[in-house]
Design an enzyme around this catalytic site. Sequence first.
Site, PDB file in Angstrom:
ATOM      1  N   SER A   1     127.891 -40.279  56.416  1.00 44.75           N
ATOM      2  CA  SER A   1     127.161 -40.619  57.629  1.00 44.75           C
ATOM      3  C   SER A   1     125.808 -39.931  57.622  1.00 44.75           C
ATOM      4  CB  SER A   1     127.953 -40.177  58.866  1.00 44.75           C
ATOM      5  OG  SER A   1     127.145 -40.192  60.017  1.00 44.75           O
ATOM      6  N   LYS A   2     124.800 -40.622  58.131  1.00 43.61           N
ATOM      7  CA  LYS A   2     123.472 -40.032  58.198  1.00 43.61           C
ATOM      8  C   LYS A   2     123.456 -38.807  59.105  1.00 43.61           C
ATOM      9  CE  LYS A   2     121.067 -44.366  57.216  1.00 43.61           C
ATOM     10  NZ  LYS A   2     120.135 -45.401  57.700  1.00 43.61           N
ATOM     11  N   ARG A   3     124.470 -38.679  59.943  1.00 44.11           N
ATOM     12  CA  ARG A   3     124.560 -37.513  60.829  1.00 44.11           C
ATOM     13  C   ARG A   3     125.247 -36.329  60.151  1.00 44.11           C
ATOM     14  NH1 ARG A   3     125.597 -41.939  63.967  1.00 44.11           N
ATOM     15  NH2 ARG A   3     127.840 -41.729  63.686  1.00 44.11           N
TER      16      ARG A   3
END
Length: 499
Positions: free
Chosen positions: A261-263
């Site tokens: 995830s980009k997070r």
Amino acid sequence: MSKNEIRVRYAPSPTGHLHIGNARTALFNYLFARHYHGKFIIRIEDTDTKRNIADGERSQLDNLKWMGLDWDEGPDIGGDYGPYRQSERKDIYEKYVQELMDKDLAYKSYMTEDELAEQRERQKAAHQMPHYEYEYAGMTDEEIKQAQADAEAKGLKPVIRFRVPKDHTYAWDDIVKGPLSFDSASVGGDFVIMKRDGMPTYNFAVVVDDHLMKISHVFRGDDHVSNTPKQMMIYEALGWEAPKFGHMALIINNETGKKLSKRDESVLQFIEQYRDLGYLPEAMDNFIILLGWSPVGEDEIFSLKEFVKMYDETRLSKSPAAFDRKKLRWINNQYMKNSDVDEVFNVAMPLLINAGLIEKHADPYKIEWMRRIVEIFKREISYGEEILQYAKPFVEEPQILTDEAKEEMSAETVAVVLRDFRDKIAALDFMDATSILRCIKGVQNDTEVKGRKLWMPLRIAITHETHGPQLPESIELIGQKATLARLDDMIDRVENGKL
């Protein structure tokens, strides 16, 4: 394989910088096109104007070029099927939206965001999957016209929704996943194809663009599978043939097993970050291609040209690909070892300048001196930034001794070894690695101290490190003046108990 021309595209949104997952999509499309002597096209999907960032497109194209990719058509070079930015194709989309409305396959919807939110809450309370409920249910044509006129009078702007066929199954033989099928009822009801601002939605624009640009195959991430039936509906409604689809397995975090995830800030996920750390583009390509694709045999290191030659889309994996940071570092280290020193130096130089270890406009002698440092250590480093820790002892004053180093320097023979070596270095008219090695052997003959008790005190005295590259080469780079100063300092500390 289709007898028609192979045409594939990478279609990023300029809403952020080039992500590892998007880079993989670009690479697999590129390899497919080049292997089959087809065309590789770049198209910018910039209709989500609220999320676009100022340098999003530049970042995408710049980093793709850094990775060694080239394309046959795109926003920067043009082509026969442009424009290649969706924001410049608005009139094209409007034409086909109108065609669908004329066929009564699409219609204006005036439900507000608040009404839609209320609808979703009601469905959630009833334990139903969220879906759009037809707002004109039970109305006659005249009543629908009146309802729309009333909405217009209130100043409401409509979206355009596509009529989802009832009881229809959409199936395709996915290049990666095999046979897949979806019932039309699974897509959540009539979906929006044009937003209130007049811009098309992704699922509509991508169909129009892929058809008009004659895209033959679409390779994209597994998260797009649910979009495919919606797109097939639009192809069918417009009387067009859909391209062949291939949905690649997701990339997961090797340590957590969860989708990347980009997070997830525990993993660097953007190509620009790896460029800034001094990774080599060939190594990044190699690592990313092996995320979800496997070559024949046991070898893992290949050039981009070699990947193009041996590429086989049937070897794309159905299983998730694990992002292994250790594997990436290992692959990059293989490239560092085998790269020309000038290539590694060009990567390292900006990092050395930013760290203040060399001036931006240093004289040729100092540049060559730093180049020699890089040459010595390039086999040791996994990526460019690691050169900083190796270069610092040659530039900065020695650091405080570790407990391990202090223990090594407490041996009885240390002082006599250091004094003998200091005298021999001071007597040199020209100091290079060869003459330094002769001095060390001379100390061994004079003192009869050898092995660790000979080499370790010399290394610690001059570099304050217990490990490092070949000692003669290191001393040559530090220079005669600095070497003598460090030896004098250490002799004083050893003899006067100041370690």
